[in-house]
Design an enzyme around this catalytic site. Structure first.
Site, short mmCIF file in Angstrom:
data_model
loop_
_atom_site.label_atom_id
_atom_site.label_comp_id
_atom_site.label_asym_id
_atom_site.label_seq_id
_atom_site.Cartn_x
_atom_site.Cartn_y
_atom_site.Cartn_z
CG HIS A 264 14.67 -4.94 -97.34
ND1 HIS A 264 15.89 -5.25 -97.89
CD2 HIS A 264 14.61 -3.59 -97.32
CE1 HIS A 264 16.53 -4.13 -98.19
NE2 HIS A 264 15.77 -3.11 -97.86
CD GLU A 265 11.56 -1.60 -96.65
OE1 GLU A 265 12.18 -0.78 -95.92
OE2 GLU A 265 11.85 -1.79 -97.85
CG HIS A 268 15.72 -0.51 -93.62
ND1 HIS A 268 16.98 -0.02 -93.76
CD2 HIS A 268 15.35 -0.96 -94.85
CE1 HIS A 268 17.38 -0.16 -95.03
NE2 HIS A 268 16.40 -0.73 -95.71
CD GLU A 303 19.30 -1.62 -98.22
OE1 GLU A 303 18.78 -0.61 -97.69
OE2 GLU A 303 18.63 -2.47 -98.82
ZN ZN Z 1 16.40 -1.09 -97.76
#
Ligand code: ZN
Length: 510
Positions: A264-265, A268, A303
């Site tokens: 997830h990170e 980003h 996101e």
């Molecule tokens: Zn996030």
């Protein structure tokens, strides 16, 4: 120097100050001993004040006027014109935010975060409530100062999702609920336990870390411009595209926590690392309001990338067909009688549960709707801080059919409100919706994308995302990015189709 270059130089200095603030924030959330919170608050307050004085100044006004004149006849979509436009927009906005509000918030936020963290540990909402109240009061004060036409929430959500309002979110949420609630109902009715529970084993932290790190690099994370640390509430943060850091947290049994947190990170981070180098230290990578993510155009756009890489790639059947053997090499005993199919089904279990960051793809947005509705209530006075534990639990029961056994697993679970981040939650749902629109467009536009994803080559997808999304930094709004690359603005159809297809197959629904 031309007028534009003078303007650019002035903004570059602001960008330096804001990035220095971010370094201190990163440190506070990863390495700082708890005793450092109060003085760190002073340091952040001083730097935030300097940033605001630098920005809201006669100099900025002069440079901006001159730069506007210089680019007046240039292409409206050019980075130069967009840089000037964005700066003007935030200049007018920030002028209206009282300096006391910004500096009070900067002083209070690290202390409030510390209190929240202890309150969460001790299941003690009452000790956090006065800090939450102060952060809320500051946000209300800001909303009134900035102004809004519809709901006070509109003034705050602008910081994260400039094109969203309380009213537009209500429409988005209703469209989603119409698809999600019946799907969830069918899944729950068809739910059968898996033949094996992979999460009863123990997975050593260092091995978890090395697998996550390897997968982050597989999808394209440049480790020369990044690093991975542990944080109780994981995040990504960047200090220009040249230093983009990620964090995760580990559970020794529940392998997906750190792994998907890392993916997830990394999503980003790919966004930040993919920004066009020419935008470094410009207005188009400057978060004038001192929030992050900085390089991306909105929270939702950002996101959309974390969730695309975490869910649509990391939780896909193809991903596990390619990478399962490597996981089994690292955890031979734990994965002895598992296979890619079991792994795929294990990381895609749908179960209404208490914790947002652990929620599956089908229930996730319901957690967001609950938080957004509570924020709106707090801001318009419909709800009181002291009522939150009770309201929270009632809404959890209503949307997800579960009741938190304590506030640590309920209203205290997220860091956002302790730092005053009201208005940031809808970005997660906007991001989910956007991610499906982007991926659908990439499949239509990149030949052989299915095949490359099928053998674990993520570069064609990353390349499409870089050239259509990442490289532009903040030059275009979320809706402009969607329009330019997919031909339509934000809409829920591709996202609902993605969920229905994936989970109908997984749960044998007709
Ligand atoms: Zn996030």
């Amino acid at each position: 120097m031309t007028a534009y270059e003078q303007f650019e130089q002035h903004i570059a200095e602001l960008n330096d100050i804001l990035n220095s603030i971010s370094v201190l924030k990163w440190d506070a959330r990863t390495n700082m001993p708890s005793g450092g919170a109060a003085t760190r608050g002073n340091q952040l307050a001083t730097l935030s004040r300097i940033a605001q004085e630098h920005f809201v100044s006669d100099k900025t006004a002069q440079f901006l006027d001159a730069a506007e004149a210089e680019v007046a006849s240039e292409n409206k979509d050019s980075y130069r014109v967009r840089a000037v436009q964005q700066t003007r927009q935030y200049f007018e906005l920030v002028k209206h935010i009282p300096v006391e509000v910004t500096s009070k918030r900067a002083t209070l936020a690290p202390i409030s975060e510390q209190v929240w963290s202890e309150a969460k540990q001790n299941n003690d909402f009452a000790s956090f409530a006065p800090y939450l109240q102060q952060m809320l009061d500051l946000s209300k004060e800001q909303a009134e100062a900035v102004g809004y036409t519809g709901h006070p929430f509109d003034a705050l959500v602008f910081e994260y999702e400039p094109s969203a309002t309380a009213a537009s979110l209500k429409v988005l949420f209703d469209d989603l609920k119409a698809g999600l609630l019946p799907l969830l109902k069918k899944i729950v009715a068809n739910d059968k336990p898996l033949e094996k529970d992979l999460w009863q084993h123990e997975y050593a932290l260092d091995k978890q870390k090395s697998f996550g790190w390897e997968m982050a690099q597989k999808i394209g994370y440049d480790t020369q411009r990044g690093r991975l640390d542990i944080a109780p509430h994981p995040f990504e943060i960047s200090f220009t595209r040249n230093d983009v850091r990620i964090t995760t947290r580990y559970n020794l049994n529940y392998l997906p926590m750190a792994l998907f947190g890392t993916l997830h990170e990394t999503g980003h981070a790919l966004y930040e690392q993919g920004v066009d180098p020419s935008l470094t230290r410009t207005a188009l990578t400057t978060d004038f309001l001192g929030q992050y993510p900085v390089g991306g155009t909105s929270y939702g756009a950002h996101e959309s990338q974390s969730r695309l890489w975490e869910n649509q790639i990391g939780r896909s059947r193809e991903f596990w067909e390619v990478h399962f053997d490597r996981l089994r090499q690292i955890f031979p005993e734990q994965m002895a009688d598992a296979d890619p199919d079991l792994m795929y089904r294990s990381v895609n279990r749908v179960k209404p549960s208490l914790i947002r960051v652990e929620a599956d793809e089908v229930t996730y947005n319901l957690h967001i709707m609950l938080r957004t509705e509570i924020e709106m209530g707090l801001l318009d006075g419909g709800l009181k801080v002291t009522d939150l534990p009770e309201i929270w639990n009632a809404k959890m029961e209503e949307y997800l059919g579960v009741t938190p056994p304590n506030d640590s697993k309920g209203v205290l679970q997220d860091v956002h409100w302790s730092g005053g981040g009201f208005g940031s939650f809808p970005g997660y749902t906007v991001g989910n919706v956007m991610s499906a629109q982007f991926l659908k467009a990439a499949h239509e536009q990149v030949t052989g994308l299915d095949a490359s994803l099928g053998h674990g080559d993520y570069m064609p997808l990353l390349g499409w995302l870089q050239s259509n999304v990442y490289r532009h930094g903040r030059a275009y709004s979320a809706n402009e990015l969607l329009q330019r690359s997919t031909g339509t603005e934000l809409h829920v159809k591709p996202y609902l189709e993605y969920l229905e297809t994936k989970f109908s197959e997984l749960y044998g629904l007709s």
